[in-house]
Design an enzyme around this catalytic site. Structure first.
Site, PDB file in Angstrom:
ATOM      1  CG  HIS A  61      -1.871   1.078   1.346  1.00 29.16           C
ATOM      2  ND1 HIS A  61      -3.039   0.948   2.048  1.00 29.16           N
ATOM      3  CD2 HIS A  61      -1.894   2.327   0.850  1.00 29.16           C
ATOM      4  CE1 HIS A  61      -3.731   2.077   1.971  1.00 29.16           C
ATOM      5  NE2 HIS A  61      -3.050   2.930   1.243  1.00 29.16           N
ATOM      6  CG  ASN A  95      -5.037   7.994  -4.295  1.00 31.62           C
ATOM      7  OD1 ASN A  95      -4.018   7.353  -4.546  1.00 31.62           O
ATOM      8  ND2 ASN A  95      -5.191   8.684  -3.181  1.00 31.62           N
ATOM      9  CG  ASP A 306      -1.590   4.986   3.657  1.00 32.12           C
ATOM     10  OD1 ASP A 306      -1.570   5.288   2.448  1.00 32.12           O
ATOM     11  OD2 ASP A 306      -2.513   5.333   4.419  1.00 32.12           O
TER      12      ASP A 306
HETATM   13  O1  DOR Z   1      -3.628   9.642   4.700  1.00 32.67           O
HETATM   14  C1  DOR Z   1      -3.965   9.223   3.616  1.00 32.67           C
HETATM   15  N1  DOR Z   1      -3.444   9.709   2.469  1.00 32.67           N
HETATM   16  N2  DOR Z   1      -4.899   8.272   3.555  1.00 32.67           N
HETATM   17  C2  DOR Z   1      -5.409   7.866   2.384  1.00 32.67           C
HETATM   18  O2  DOR Z   1      -6.206   6.971   2.390  1.00 32.67           O
HETATM   19  C3  DOR Z   1      -5.016   8.522   1.123  1.00 32.67           C
HETATM   20  C4  DOR Z   1      -3.672   9.064   1.227  1.00 32.67           C
HETATM   21  C5  DOR Z   1      -3.278   9.958   0.076  1.00 32.67           C
HETATM   22  O3  DOR Z   1      -3.511   9.590  -1.076  1.00 32.67           O
HETATM   23  O4  DOR Z   1      -2.660  10.988   0.337  1.00 32.67           O
END
Ligand code: DOR
Length: 431
Positions: A61, A95, A306
């Site tokens: 992720h 995204n 993330d």
């Molecule tokens: O903190 C986050 N940033 N959570 C997400 O789910 C998306 C991500 C982002 O794309 O910056």
């Protein structure tokens, strides 16, 4: 192709249950031999004494921002930051701009990755068109193009009927659906965990229950459909409990947790630093403890960064206006190593959460170090002290909650397909 002999280290191969002193010979991009006291004439030697020799880390992720937001990160810079953090395989979220909901975008990402990235890159395609949560993406065309999973990460699919269909169709292509579980109606503009901290800061709160209700819904839908549900960035004790019960019932569910949700509570946000803002937010100390326990028990399978780069000008604004997310490749190992030092995880469990488990979830040929496996290897010196300076990192962005932090333990060497791509004293070795 070059031969590389990694000598004198402590081999941690969770897939084989091996934690022992062993040398590793890489040849033709793969593991050629594992054993003690090996000699290999003409091979490049890597001295691993005092180091852990682990399967290259697999990040389920991350956000690499290409196409469309290359001022935050691109596949080249993200790939370099990844290998500097020991990640040899990275799955990147959909995204982007345009969204990865079209085989042409998947194809583009793979093409850039082949040219630019020292790490292997695996695109995750959107579950719904435009991440709008309304119409399903063309799943089989996306899988044919190389997508390894589906996710609207960053957004929650609020329509339960759409979520049900996504899960049903994911079965046909035999790929997981990775969910960002936050109920929009409950989040309602909340930017930090709802509780004493949000009250003290005078900022709108995002309640833990926003995550828990969606994990409950998605577990029920996974049970109904028989699909492989993967819960992204678990942050609450309530979600860990639901996952525990669902696993016991035999629901096909896996889950990940980030280094920041394992190490920081919402109190880290007390200084209004937007580099402590992410979605889901940092939670209470009890939630952090539950996430650590869930990882130790195997209820949470994987550690995922993330990695979410944002530019300085975007983060240096008032807390409510800043975009959520923090970078994470280059600090992940050092942060989670503290759990090993505290006796909460064994080194082999840590290796599993960083390599063999995420590889299994995404069905990648990675995360193991037996003869014939890919020559993706990460060497960690668990005693090496260093100070993290995001400005000296390889990401284009600097939005880390760990700036200036002293760590003990770091990634010292990374190899991908038997080639040295990172050395702590020489940097990233990729054109
Ligand atoms: O903190 C986050 N940033 N959570 C997400 O789910 C998306 C991500 C982002 O794309 O910056």
């Amino acid at each position: 192709m070059a031969r590389v002999l990694i000598r004198g280290g402590r081999l941690l191969d969770p897939a084989a249950g091996r934690d022992e002193a062993a040398d590793l010979l890489l040849q033709d991009g793969r593991v050629a031999a594992v054993g003690r006291g090996m000699e290999a004439q003409g091979a490049e030697q890597v001295d691993a004494s005092g180091c852990w020799v682990m399967p290259g880390f697999v990040d389920l992720h991350a956000h690499l921002r290409e196409p469309g937001q290359e001022y935050k990160e691109d596949i080249a810079s993200g790939g370099r930051a990844a290998v500097a953090g020991g990640f040899t395989s990275v799955a990147c979220m959909a995204n982007t701009a345009p969204v990865n909901d079209d085989p042409a975008v998947t194809d583009y990402i793979l093409d850039r990755a082949r040219q630019d990235s020292p790490a292997r890159i695996y695109p995750i395609a959107a579950a719904t068109k435009g991440l709008r949560g309304e119409v399903m993406s063309e799943m089989s065309a996306l899988v044919d193009a190389g997508a390894v999973a589906f996710s609207d990460d960053g957004k929650t699919i609020m329509d339960s009927g759409v979520q049900r269909r996504v899960l049903e169709y994911s079965r046909l292509v035999e790929r997981p659906v990775m969910v960002h579980a936050e109920d929009c109606g409950l989040v309602r503009g909340g930017v930090v965990n709802e509780g004493a901290v949000s009250t003290r800061l005078g900022l709108p709160g995002n309640p833990a229950v926003a995550e828990v209700v969606h994990v409950a819904r998605d577990l029920m839908l996974a049970e109904l459909t028989g699909a492989h549900l993967h819960v992204a960035h678990v942050s609450t004790a309530g979600a860990v409990e639901l996952l525990r019960e669902a696993r016991a019932r035999g629901v096909h569910v896996t889950a990940e947790v980030t280094p920041h949700h394992l190490a920081l509570s919402d109190e880290a946000a007390l200084g209004y630093d937007a580099n402590t803002k992410m979605a889901p937010p940092l939670r209470s100390a009890a939630d952090v403890a539950a996430c650590q326990q869930g990882l130790a028990d195997g209820v949470l399978d994987a550690i995922a960064t993330d990695h979410a780069p944002h530019a300085v000008h975007e983060k240096e604004v008032e807390f409510t206006a800043a975009p959520p997310g923090v970078i994470g490749f280059e600090t992940a190992l050092a942060v989670v190593l503290e759990l090993v030092r505290a006796g909460r995880l064994t080194p082999l469990q840590l290796a599993a959460a960083l390599s063999s488990n995420p590889a299994r979830i995404l069905q990648l040929e990675a995360g193991r170090l037996a003869r014939g496996d890919p020559g993706d290897v990460t060497l960690v010196d668990p005693e090496r002290r260093w100070r993290y300076d995001p400005a000296k990192g390889h990401s284009k962005s600097r939005n880390s909650p760990w700036a200036g932090r002293e760590f003990t333990g770091r990634v010292v060497v990374t190899l991908v397909a038997g080639e040295l791509v990172f050395h702590a004293d020489r940097g990233v070795l990729h054109p």
